[in-house]
Design a protein around this motif. Structure first.
Motif, PDB file in Angstrom:
ATOM      1  N   GLN A  13      -7.955   7.007  -6.904  1.00 47.72           N
ATOM      2  CA  GLN A  13      -7.579   6.143  -5.791  1.00 47.72           C
ATOM      3  C   GLN A  13      -8.741   5.207  -5.516  1.00 47.72           C
ATOM      4  O   GLN A  13      -9.651   5.508  -4.760  1.00 47.72           O
ATOM      5  CB  GLN A  13      -7.249   6.980  -4.541  1.00 47.72           C
ATOM      6  N   CYS A  17      -9.443  -2.028  -4.167  1.00 50.42           N
ATOM      7  CA  CYS A  17      -8.319  -2.875  -3.790  1.00 50.42           C
ATOM      8  C   CYS A  17      -8.617  -3.652  -2.518  1.00 50.42           C
ATOM      9  O   CYS A  17      -8.388  -4.849  -2.439  1.00 50.42           O
ATOM     10  CB  CYS A  17      -7.058  -2.033  -3.613  1.00 50.42           C
ATOM     11  N   ALA A  55      -3.252   7.201   1.653  1.00 52.75           N
ATOM     12  CA  ALA A  55      -2.322   7.892   0.758  1.00 52.75           C
ATOM     13  C   ALA A  55      -2.911   9.230   0.344  1.00 52.75           C
ATOM     14  O   ALA A  55      -4.101   9.341   0.053  1.00 52.75           O
ATOM     15  CB  ALA A  55      -2.048   7.040  -0.475  1.00 52.75           C
ATOM     16  N   ARG A  89       2.057   3.867   0.907  1.00 56.48           N
ATOM     17  CA  ARG A  89       1.527   3.226  -0.303  1.00 56.48           C
ATOM     18  C   ARG A  89       2.018   1.788  -0.430  1.00 56.48           C
ATOM     19  O   ARG A  89       1.267   0.904  -0.854  1.00 56.48           O
ATOM     20  CB  ARG A  89       1.914   4.057  -1.533  1.00 56.48           C
ATOM     21  N   HIS A  92       0.019  -0.613   2.043  1.00 54.32           N
ATOM     22  CA  HIS A  92      -1.305  -1.040   1.577  1.00 54.32           C
ATOM     23  C   HIS A  92      -1.191  -2.197   0.582  1.00 54.32           C
ATOM     24  O   HIS A  92      -2.012  -3.120   0.598  1.00 54.32           O
ATOM     25  CB  HIS A  92      -2.038   0.139   0.944  1.00 54.32           C
ATOM     26  N   ARG A  93      -0.186  -2.153  -0.278  1.00 54.31           N
ATOM     27  CA  ARG A  93      -0.029  -3.240  -1.248  1.00 54.31           C
ATOM     28  C   ARG A  93       0.491  -4.512  -0.568  1.00 54.31           C
ATOM     29  O   ARG A  93       0.097  -5.620  -0.943  1.00 54.31           O
ATOM     30  CB  ARG A  93       0.917  -2.824  -2.375  1.00 54.31           C
ATOM     31  N   GLN A 179      -4.971  -3.013  -9.071  1.00 56.22           N
ATOM     32  CA  GLN A 179      -4.574  -2.138  -7.986  1.00 56.22           C
ATOM     33  C   GLN A 179      -3.075  -2.124  -7.772  1.00 56.22           C
ATOM     34  O   GLN A 179      -2.497  -1.107  -7.399  1.00 56.22           O
ATOM     35  CB  GLN A 179      -5.283  -2.543  -6.686  1.00 56.22           C
ATOM     36  N   SER A 183      -1.140   1.493  -7.969  1.00 50.33           N
ATOM     37  CA  SER A 183      -0.256   1.936  -6.892  1.00 50.33           C
ATOM     38  C   SER A 183       1.173   2.104  -7.388  1.00 50.33           C
ATOM     39  O   SER A 183       1.885   3.022  -6.967  1.00 50.33           O
ATOM     40  CB  SER A 183      -0.297   0.924  -5.744  1.00 50.33           C
ATOM     41  N   SER A 186       1.522   5.435  -8.982  1.00 51.66           N
ATOM     42  CA  SER A 186       1.552   6.519  -8.003  1.00 51.66           C
ATOM     43  C   SER A 186       2.927   6.645  -7.368  1.00 51.66           C
ATOM     44  O   SER A 186       3.454   7.755  -7.202  1.00 51.66           O
ATOM     45  CB  SER A 186       0.480   6.299  -6.923  1.00 51.66           C
ATOM     46  N   ARG A 187       3.533   5.519  -7.012  1.00 51.21           N
ATOM     47  CA  ARG A 187       4.846   5.564  -6.362  1.00 51.21           C
ATOM     48  C   ARG A 187       5.924   6.035  -7.335  1.00 51.21           C
ATOM     49  O   ARG A 187       6.789   6.844  -6.980  1.00 51.21           O
ATOM     50  CB  ARG A 187       5.212   4.186  -5.802  1.00 51.21           C
ATOM     51  N   TYR A 397      -5.925   6.424 -14.293  1.00 49.91           N
ATOM     52  CA  TYR A 397      -5.193   6.964 -13.141  1.00 49.91           C
ATOM     53  C   TYR A 397      -5.252   8.496 -13.109  1.00 49.91           C
ATOM     54  O   TYR A 397      -5.363   9.098 -12.046  1.00 49.91           O
ATOM     55  CB  TYR A 397      -3.744   6.505 -13.207  1.00 49.91           C
TER      56      TYR A 397
END
Length: 401
Positions: A13, A17, A55, A89, A92-93, A179, A183, A186-187, A397
């Protein structure tokens, strides 16, 4: 080229970013279209509540252990965990997009991604608490639709970044792209893992209750209290490195033969050596994407360098073989791909991991013709210089390199 995979490490993480987003510019971008100022203020107040949360990190081992002795209550708990994590998540993006310089933020391709993220954020934050197995099935349907809609993200990001490459500092745009992809992994991992566990659980429950595949789910609204399953979802606890290499070699060979107009079966052979019985815990789809990209690149370079040798010397392969060496220890697995393709030109080495270097940006424009892309092995997409950087994102990752 070598790859290192660390066993049992948690997600990476990166805090880069936020730093990269703030370095891009001090100006925010109006990406909310025709909304009024009051609506935008209200929506950003909502966003702030989610960006204030971090997250939660998840490891492969945690994903596997959760699937063991999976009961209906644990499955519902998993659904609610994913339901609360996805909007955090996404928030944040979305915040990263809002810190882009105005000229980048108005790019139509980046705006498309922003709007996809905002709609998904709004939908998941409003999804009601999952209380029953029926609720969970509806939640899985929502995630499946969301995953399909977001298969547009990589092509749109790629073209948008390419069009902004000359307008924004390369390092900052690379950090932004990196980033976004981290992300995204992760999602998708959370969503796909929960969907797969749910499908495996429902399949086992249907068999336990003696229901046919065409029978309704009325009798599956609640699992018996003593019912539990043993599944690992999309994670393989003992993925065979050699088997993945062989599968990827076959796929990569076919792709290179088609691209280069070679007869079937004449692509460079792949020889696996070293610890050929090595296994490790991973998501096979992620590992296969990396190996496939390395082998496809290696084969392509070898073919271009030795194509005049095709058919010389009688029987046997016309091209030098590609060697894949596997080294395994208790903590790591190292996969080295060696070829005689002449290597990467010295002038390109500093930019091989970049998404936005001018040489890469020109090739990313080819993604205009790609409607959907999920960064999976063997996708029908143009060679846009995306594979190696994306492979590194996958490896890092999960704690590798």
């Amino acid at each position: 080229m070598s790859l290192l995979f660390c066993r049992g490490k948690t997600e990476v993480q990166s805090m880069a970013c936020k730093r990269a987003a703030h370095n891009l510019a001090a100006h925010t971008t109006n990406l909310l279209g025709g909304r009024t100022l009051q609506q935008k203020f209200y929506e950003n107040r909502i966003l702030d509540r989610y960006t204030a949360q971090e997250a939660k990190k998840v490891s492969l081992r945690q994903l596997v252990l959760f699937g063991r002795q999976l009961t209906g209550d644990k499955l519902i708990a998993s659904a609610n965990y994913v339901r609360t994590e996805l909007p955090v998540r996404l928030a944040h993006r979305i915040s990263d997009f809002q810190y882009l310089p105005y000229i980048a933020g108005t790019n139509p391709h980046l705006r498309t991604v922003y709007e996809l993220y905002w709609r998904a954020f709004d939908e998941f934050r409003k999804f009601p608490v999952v209380k029953t197995l029926d609720d969970n099935r509806r939640f899985c349907d929502t995630m499946r639709r969301n995953l399909l809609e977001h298969s547009r993200v990589i092509p749109q990001l790629g073209v948008g970044v390419a069009e902004c490459a000359s307008l924004v500092a390369q390092d900052d745009m690379d950090a932004f792209m990196h980033q976004m992809l981290v992300s995204r992994i992760s999602r998708r991992t959370l969503s796909e893992q929960h969907i797969e566990l749910s499908e495996q659980f429902d399949g086992a429950l249907r068999a336990h209750l003696g229901l046919r595949a065409d029978e309704g789910v009325d009798q599956m609204r609640q699992a018996p209290s003593d019912f539990a399953t043993q599944h690992t979802g999309i994670v393989s606890a003992n993925c065979s490195v050699a088997q993945v290499v062989h599968d990827c070699a076959e796929r990569a060979g076919g792709a290179v033969e088609e691209a280069c107009g070679l007869p079937a079966g004449t692509a460079p052979h792949v020889v696996v050596m070293g610890h050929t019985d090595a296994t490790f815990m991973c998501i096979p789809g992620h590992f296969a994407y990396i190996v496939h990209e390395l082998l496809r690149n290696a084969m392509g370079h070898v073919v271009r360098r030795y194509t005049g040798r095709l058919g010389e010397g009688g029987a046997g392969p016309a091209f030098p073989p590609i060697s894949v060496t596997v080294c395994s220890s208790r903590s790591d697995v190292v996969v080295r791909v060696s070829d005689e393709g002449g290597g990467i030109a010295a002038s390109e080495l500093p930019h091989v991991w970049s998404f936005t270097h001018p040489l890469k940006a020109q090739r990313l424009h080819d993604l205009h013709a790609v409607r959907r892309m999920e960064a999976r092995m063997g996708e029908d997409a143009p060679p846009a210089g995306f594979g190696l950087p994306m492979s590194r994102v996958y490896a890092e990752y999960w704690g590798g390199s």
